[in-house]
Design an enzyme around this catalytic site. Sequence first.
Site, PDB file in Angstrom:
ATOM      1  N   TYR A  29      -5.370  63.270  67.509  1.00 27.14           N
ATOM      2  CA  TYR A  29      -6.598  63.649  68.216  1.00 27.14           C
ATOM      3  C   TYR A  29      -6.611  65.144  68.507  1.00 27.14           C
ATOM      4  O   TYR A  29      -7.608  65.830  68.260  1.00 27.14           O
ATOM      5  CB  TYR A  29      -6.708  62.830  69.502  1.00 27.14           C
ATOM      6  CG  TYR A  29      -7.906  63.159  70.347  1.00 27.14           C
ATOM      7  CD1 TYR A  29      -9.194  62.864  69.903  1.00 27.14           C
ATOM      8  CD2 TYR A  29      -7.762  63.761  71.599  1.00 27.14           C
ATOM      9  CE1 TYR A  29     -10.308  63.166  70.682  1.00 27.14           C
ATOM     10  CE2 TYR A  29      -8.865  64.058  72.382  1.00 27.14           C
ATOM     11  CZ  TYR A  29     -10.128  63.759  71.915  1.00 27.14           C
ATOM     12  OH  TYR A  29     -11.225  64.065  72.683  1.00 27.14           O
ATOM     13  N   GLU A  51     -16.048  59.259  77.687  1.00 28.19           N
ATOM     14  CA  GLU A  51     -15.556  60.052  78.822  1.00 28.19           C
ATOM     15  C   GLU A  51     -15.858  59.331  80.136  1.00 28.19           C
ATOM     16  O   GLU A  51     -15.048  59.354  81.062  1.00 28.19           O
ATOM     17  CB  GLU A  51     -16.160  61.457  78.824  1.00 28.19           C
ATOM     18  CG  GLU A  51     -15.733  62.341  77.668  1.00 28.19           C
ATOM     19  CD  GLU A  51     -14.273  62.763  77.674  1.00 28.19           C
ATOM     20  OE1 GLU A  51     -13.558  62.538  78.678  1.00 28.19           O
ATOM     21  OE2 GLU A  51     -13.822  63.322  76.660  1.00 28.19           O
ATOM     22  N   TRP A  59      -6.758  58.963  78.963  1.00 26.55           N
ATOM     23  CA  TRP A  59      -7.560  59.117  77.746  1.00 26.55           C
ATOM     24  C   TRP A  59      -6.930  58.336  76.600  1.00 26.55           C
ATOM     25  O   TRP A  59      -7.621  57.826  75.723  1.00 26.55           O
ATOM     26  CB  TRP A  59      -7.727  60.601  77.384  1.00 26.55           C
ATOM     27  CG  TRP A  59      -8.482  60.780  76.100  1.00 26.55           C
ATOM     28  CD1 TRP A  59      -7.998  61.255  74.932  1.00 26.55           C
ATOM     29  CD2 TRP A  59      -9.863  60.436  75.845  1.00 26.55           C
ATOM     30  NE1 TRP A  59      -8.983  61.235  73.961  1.00 26.55           N
ATOM     31  CE2 TRP A  59     -10.127  60.747  74.501  1.00 26.55           C
ATOM     32  CE3 TRP A  59     -10.878  59.906  76.620  1.00 26.55           C
ATOM     33  CZ2 TRP A  59     -11.380  60.541  73.922  1.00 26.55           C
ATOM     34  CZ3 TRP A  59     -12.116  59.696  76.030  1.00 26.55           C
ATOM     35  CH2 TRP A  59     -12.355  60.016  74.708  1.00 26.55           C
TER      36      TRP A  59
END
Length: 195
Positions: A29, A51, A59
């Site tokens: 990522y 988000e 995350w």
Amino acid sequence: MSTHGDVVVGADGLARCPWGASTPDYVEYHDTEWGRVLHGDRALFERITLESFQSGLSWLTILRKREAFRTAFAGFDPERVAGFGEHDRARLLADAGIVRNRAKIDAAIRNAGAVLGLDRPLDELLWSFAPPADGRTRPAALADVPATTPESTAMAKELKRRGFVFVGPTTCYALMQATGMVDDHLEGCWRAASG
């Protein structure tokens, strides 16, 4: 793996932001997505939604569930998601592949409707809050990376005014970082050097 200041040098010899070197998912990522310019209403609606779901969670949890989220939320097509009804809410609450949080699911559906109600493209609206890159100082350490900025605060306020929910200044700043509106790769990170 070794550390040099706040960056971490991986087995591949590349220096990365420390969070971006902690797991293979984060390496991928960090190296291919985070901080790269992202445009498109559907892509940005996906990022706002993810988000928002991340709020209060790691995350990494969201990243590992992203494909399931894409399936569950009709590829993040705002028109389809805005049309979700009670059957869809029940389906989503039963889907172990995603984060099963009623308030966040409701927020995603409501935010899809807010996207459809905009008088300009979502892409244009969000990017209107991107600060100018000229003169911006690259963070040298994690301590130099803010949680919010005046721009993320203004974005959150405007999104809320337009009917969006679960979009506070911290969530908006994370969105800005993830989509390249700001570049918070640390000094010494290979991505900072690659532009």
